[in-house]
Design a protein around this motif. Structure first.
Motif, PDB file in Angstrom:
ATOM      1  N   SER A 126       0.887  -1.261  -0.117  1.00 19.10           N
ATOM      2  CA  SER A 126      -0.031  -0.076  -0.011  1.00 19.10           C
ATOM      3  C   SER A 126       0.792   1.143   0.023  1.00 19.10           C
ATOM      4  N   LEU A 127       0.228   2.211  -0.334  1.00 21.82           N
ATOM      5  CA  LEU A 127       1.072   3.602  -0.510  1.00 21.82           C
ATOM      6  C   LEU A 127       0.031   4.931  -0.405  1.00 21.82           C
ATOM      7  N   THR A 128       0.630   5.930   0.720  1.00 27.80           N
ATOM      8  CA  THR A 128      -0.419   6.743   0.786  1.00 27.80           C
ATOM      9  C   THR A 128       0.211   7.910   0.032  1.00 27.80           C
ATOM     10  N   LEU A 129      -0.543   8.640  -0.657  1.00 26.52           N
ATOM     11  CA  LEU A 129       0.064   9.991  -1.478  1.00 26.52           C
ATOM     12  C   LEU A 129      -0.846  11.158  -1.146  1.00 26.52           C
ATOM     13  N   PRO A 130      -0.348  12.292  -0.758  1.00 27.38           N
ATOM     14  CA  PRO A 130      -1.476  13.351  -0.469  1.00 27.38           C
ATOM     15  C   PRO A 130      -1.612  14.080  -1.792  1.00 27.38           C
ATOM     16  N   ALA A 149      -4.380   7.674  -8.391  1.00 33.77           N
ATOM     17  CA  ALA A 149      -4.168   6.142  -8.140  1.00 33.77           C
ATOM     18  C   ALA A 149      -3.614   5.231  -9.217  1.00 33.77           C
ATOM     19  N   VAL A 157      -0.003   5.700  -8.396  1.00 34.66           N
ATOM     20  CA  VAL A 157       0.281   4.800  -7.108  1.00 34.66           C
ATOM     21  C   VAL A 157       0.681   3.349  -7.349  1.00 34.66           C
ATOM     22  N   VAL A 191      -9.112   1.986  -2.964  1.00 32.16           N
ATOM     23  CA  VAL A 191      -8.675   3.394  -2.595  1.00 32.16           C
ATOM     24  C   VAL A 191      -9.098   4.058  -1.583  1.00 32.16           C
ATOM     25  N   LEU A 192      -8.532   4.406  -0.713  1.00 30.56           N
ATOM     26  CA  LEU A 192      -9.070   4.856   0.567  1.00 30.56           C
ATOM     27  C   LEU A 192      -9.101   6.510   0.467  1.00 30.56           C
ATOM     28  N   LEU A 193     -10.134   7.418   0.936  1.00 34.20           N
ATOM     29  CA  LEU A 193      -9.985   8.692   0.723  1.00 34.20           C
ATOM     30  C   LEU A 193      -9.962   9.110   2.261  1.00 34.20           C
ATOM     31  N   LEU A 194      -8.726  10.005   2.614  1.00 39.40           N
ATOM     32  CA  LEU A 194      -8.682  10.244   3.987  1.00 39.40           C
ATOM     33  C   LEU A 194      -8.446  11.847   4.233  1.00 39.40           C
ATOM     34  N   ASP A 195      -8.845  12.303   5.409  1.00 39.04           N
ATOM     35  CA  ASP A 195      -8.751  13.576   5.691  1.00 39.04           C
ATOM     36  C   ASP A 195      -9.741  14.581   4.711  1.00 39.04           C
TER      37      ASP A 195
END
Length: 120
Positions: free
Chosen positions: A6-10, A25, A28, A44-48
């Motif tokens: 997994s990877l998180t990109l802002p 996406a 990533v 795909v998760l949407l955060l904040d």
């Protein structure tokens, strides 16, 4: 063989533009993809999530924000009138041969009247 990553990109600035989210996406996926594995699931998760945008002097603002907002509004209004997925991004795939596994889905008590339990 199993592989998971997994990877998180802002985002530089908050966005609800489907094309921008698809592009991110795909970027990533290019970073974490490994050949030789059969992939079962991608998410795909949407955060904040936020409704407001606090800008600063150093954050570049998209010049075509108005254009992209109008594009998404037009796409949504056509799909509302003509039916879901009448228009869509090609990256979503033209033929989707898969379906969600919904065998153990809970009832929609809070969103659908016909799922409310009745007492006699």
């Amino acid at each position: 063989l199993q592989y998971q990553n997994s990877l998180t990109l802002p985002l530089i600035s908050p966005s609800n533009h489907t094309g921008e989210l698809i592009s991110l996406a795909k970027n990533v996926l290019k970073l974490i993809y490994r050949s030789g594995y059969q992939y079962q699931k991608v998410g795909v998760l949407l955060l904040d999530l936020t409704k407001t945008l606090q800008t600063d002097l150093f954050t570049p603002m998209a010049n075509d924000k108005k254009y992209s907002d109008n594009l998404m509004l037009t796409l949504d209004s056509i799909n509302k009138k003509m039916g879901k997925n009448s228009l869509f991004f090609a990256a979503q795939g033209i033929k989707q041969h898969w379906k969600e596994k919904r065998n153990y889905q809970s009832p929609h008590y809070t969103t659908q009247w016909n799922n409310l339990p009745s007492v006699r």
